[in-house]
Design a protein around this motif. Structure first.
Motif, mmCIF file in Angstrom:
data_model
loop_
_atom_site.group_PDB
_atom_site.id
_atom_site.type_symbol
_atom_site.label_atom_id
_atom_site.label_comp_id
_atom_site.label_asym_id
_atom_site.label_seq_id
_atom_site.Cartn_x
_atom_site.Cartn_y
_atom_site.Cartn_z
ATOM 1 N N ALA A 107 0.838 -1.209 0.000
ATOM 2 C CA ALA A 107 0.000 0.000 0.000
ATOM 3 C C ALA A 107 0.870 1.256 0.000
ATOM 4 C CB ALA A 107 -0.931 -0.007 1.206
ATOM 5 N N ALA A 108 1.957 1.239 0.765
ATOM 6 C CA ALA A 108 2.861 2.391 0.797
ATOM 7 C C ALA A 108 3.532 2.581 -0.559
ATOM 8 C CB ALA A 108 3.907 2.223 1.885
ATOM 9 N N LEU A 109 3.932 1.481 -1.196
ATOM 10 C CA LEU A 109 4.546 1.577 -2.523
ATOM 11 C C LEU A 109 3.549 2.125 -3.547
ATOM 12 C CD1 LEU A 109 6.620 -1.743 -2.566
ATOM 13 C CD2 LEU A 109 7.501 0.596 -2.414
ATOM 14 N N GLU A 110 2.300 1.688 -3.457
ATOM 15 C CA GLU A 110 1.263 2.219 -4.354
ATOM 16 C C GLU A 110 1.053 3.712 -4.131
ATOM 17 O OE1 GLU A 110 -0.406 1.021 -6.964
ATOM 18 O OE2 GLU A 110 0.714 -0.851 -6.806
ATOM 19 N N ALA A 111 1.064 4.131 -2.879
ATOM 20 C CA ALA A 111 0.915 5.559 -2.582
ATOM 21 C C ALA A 111 2.091 6.354 -3.136
ATOM 22 C CB ALA A 111 0.800 5.762 -1.073
ATOM 23 N N LEU A 112 3.297 5.795 -3.063
ATOM 24 C CA LEU A 112 4.471 6.471 -3.622
ATOM 25 C C LEU A 112 4.383 6.557 -5.144
ATOM 26 C CD1 LEU A 112 7.272 4.964 -1.367
ATOM 27 C CD2 LEU A 112 6.381 7.293 -1.317
ATOM 28 N N ILE A 113 3.802 5.536 -5.758
ATOM 29 C CA ILE A 113 3.593 5.574 -7.210
ATOM 30 C C ILE A 113 2.589 6.666 -7.552
ATOM 31 C CG2 ILE A 113 2.619 4.314 -9.167
ATOM 32 C CD1 ILE A 113 3.743 1.736 -7.861
ATOM 33 N N ASP A 114 1.473 6.692 -6.824
ATOM 34 C CA ASP A 114 0.426 7.687 -7.082
ATOM 35 C C ASP A 114 0.929 9.114 -6.887
ATOM 36 O OD1 ASP A 114 -1.299 5.606 -7.641
ATOM 37 O OD2 ASP A 114 -2.249 5.634 -5.660
ATOM 38 N N ALA A 115 1.802 9.306 -5.909
ATOM 39 C CA ALA A 115 2.354 10.639 -5.643
ATOM 40 C C ALA A 115 3.561 10.948 -6.531
ATOM 41 C CB ALA A 115 2.746 10.748 -4.173
ATOM 42 N N ARG A 116 3.939 10.013 -7.375
ATOM 43 C CA ARG A 116 5.038 10.158 -8.329
ATOM 44 C C ARG A 116 6.405 10.339 -7.672
ATOM 45 N NH1 ARG A 116 2.632 11.336 -13.700
ATOM 46 N NH2 ARG A 116 0.419 11.533 -13.303
ATOM 47 N N TYR A 117 6.620 9.592 -6.605
ATOM 48 C CA TYR A 117 7.949 9.543 -6.005
ATOM 49 C C TYR A 117 8.754 8.390 -6.586
ATOM 50 C CZ TYR A 117 6.884 13.068 -2.530
ATOM 51 O OH TYR A 117 6.575 14.250 -1.911
ATOM 52 N N ILE A 118 8.040 7.331 -6.992
ATOM 53 C CA ILE A 118 8.688 6.191 -7.629
ATOM 54 C C ILE A 118 7.899 5.797 -8.860
ATOM 55 C CG2 ILE A 118 9.678 5.304 -5.477
ATOM 56 C CD1 ILE A 118 7.493 3.128 -5.486
ATOM 57 N N HIS A 119 8.563 5.067 -9.755
ATOM 58 C CA HIS A 119 7.912 4.483 -10.927
ATOM 59 C C HIS A 119 8.181 2.985 -10.852
ATOM 60 C CE1 HIS A 119 6.352 4.179 -14.971
ATOM 61 N NE2 HIS A 119 7.405 3.420 -15.280
ATOM 62 N N TRP A 120 7.108 2.195 -10.971
ATOM 63 C CA TRP A 120 7.252 0.745 -10.831
ATOM 64 C C TRP A 120 6.314 0.083 -11.814
ATOM 65 C CZ3 TRP A 120 5.720 -2.471 -5.938
ATOM 66 C CH2 TRP A 120 6.342 -3.714 -5.980
ATOM 67 N N GLU A 121 6.806 -0.098 -13.036
ATOM 68 C CA GLU A 121 5.967 -0.637 -14.098
ATOM 69 C C GLU A 121 5.809 -2.151 -13.975
ATOM 70 O OE1 GLU A 121 6.004 -0.404 -18.897
ATOM 71 O OE2 GLU A 121 6.604 1.358 -17.758
ATOM 72 N N ASP A 122 6.920 -2.873 -13.901
ATOM 73 C CA ASP A 122 6.896 -4.333 -13.781
ATOM 74 C C ASP A 122 6.951 -4.694 -12.298
ATOM 75 O OD1 ASP A 122 7.138 -7.064 -13.949
ATOM 76 O OD2 ASP A 122 9.148 -7.043 -14.818
ATOM 77 N N LYS A 123 5.786 -4.971 -11.715
ATOM 78 C CA LYS A 123 5.696 -5.171 -10.274
ATOM 79 C C LYS A 123 6.021 -6.588 -9.827
ATOM 80 C CE LYS A 123 2.598 -1.366 -9.767
ATOM 81 N NZ LYS A 123 1.305 -0.874 -9.442
ATOM 82 N N SER A 124 6.699 -7.340 -10.674
ATOM 83 C CA SER A 124 7.080 -8.696 -10.281
ATOM 84 C C SER A 124 8.261 -8.692 -9.314
ATOM 85 C CB SER A 124 7.435 -9.524 -11.520
ATOM 86 O OG SER A 124 8.576 -8.990 -12.169
ATOM 87 N N ASP A 125 9.027 -7.609 -9.285
ATOM 88 C CA ASP A 125 10.213 -7.540 -8.437
ATOM 89 C C ASP A 125 10.499 -6.082 -8.085
ATOM 90 O OD1 ASP A 125 12.538 -8.145 -7.095
ATOM 91 O OD2 ASP A 125 13.722 -8.528 -8.896
ATOM 92 N N THR A 126 10.918 -5.834 -6.850
ATOM 93 C CA THR A 126 11.220 -4.457 -6.446
ATOM 94 C C THR A 126 12.475 -3.919 -7.126
ATOM 95 O OG1 THR A 126 12.390 -5.276 -4.495
ATOM 96 C CG2 THR A 126 10.085 -4.622 -4.200
ATOM 97 N N ALA A 127 13.265 -4.781 -7.734
ATOM 98 C CA ALA A 127 14.448 -4.320 -8.464
ATOM 99 C C ALA A 127 14.051 -3.455 -9.654
ATOM 100 C CB ALA A 127 15.278 -5.506 -8.933
#
Length: 95
Positions: A42-62
Motif C-alpha cells: 500500500a505504501a509503494l502504491e501511494a508512492l507511485i500515485d504521488a510520483r515519487y517512484i515508478h514501478w511498471e513491472d511489479k514482479s520484483d522491487t528491483a
C-alpha cells in the motif's frame, strides 16, 4: 503530503539503493519497517500515485525507479526551529 510510513519506505528505498547499489525486496521492507506485506505494498502504491517512484513491472522491487528520494519542499510539515526565549526563568522551569 506523505504519511510517516510512506516517508519511511521512501527513505529506506533511497538509502538502500545508494548504500547497497540495489533495492530492497518486499521481505526486506517488511523487516525494516516492522509492517506486513500488505502495508508495504500500500505504501509503494501511494508512492507511485504521488510520483515519487515508478514501478511498471511489479514482479520484483528491483524494477522500481526512484524519481524523488526526499519529500517535496512544499509538502513537508512546518517545524519551528527557533530556540525558546532566553531568560533565567526557563532554566528553572523547563529543565
Amino acid at each position: 503530503m506523505l504519511s510517516d510510513y510512506e516517508r519511511k519506505v521512501l527513505r529506506i528505498l533511497y538509502n538502500y539503493s545508494s548504500g547497497r547499489r540495489r533495492l530492497p525486496t518486499v521481505h526486506e521492507l517488511t523487516v525494516k519497517t516492522g509492517k506486513y506485506k500488505a502495508d508495504v505494498m500500500a505504501a509503494l502504491e501511494a508512492l507511485i500515485d504521488a510520483r515519487y517512484i515508478h514501478w511498471e513491472d511489479k514482479s520484483d522491487t528491483a524494477n522500481i525507479v526512484i524519481l524523488e528520494g526526499w519529500e517535496r519542499e512544499g509538502e513537508r510539515p512546518k517545524v519551528d526551529h527557533r530556540p525558546p526565549a532566553a531568560n533565567n526563568l526557563n532554566y528553572w522551569t523547563e529543565y
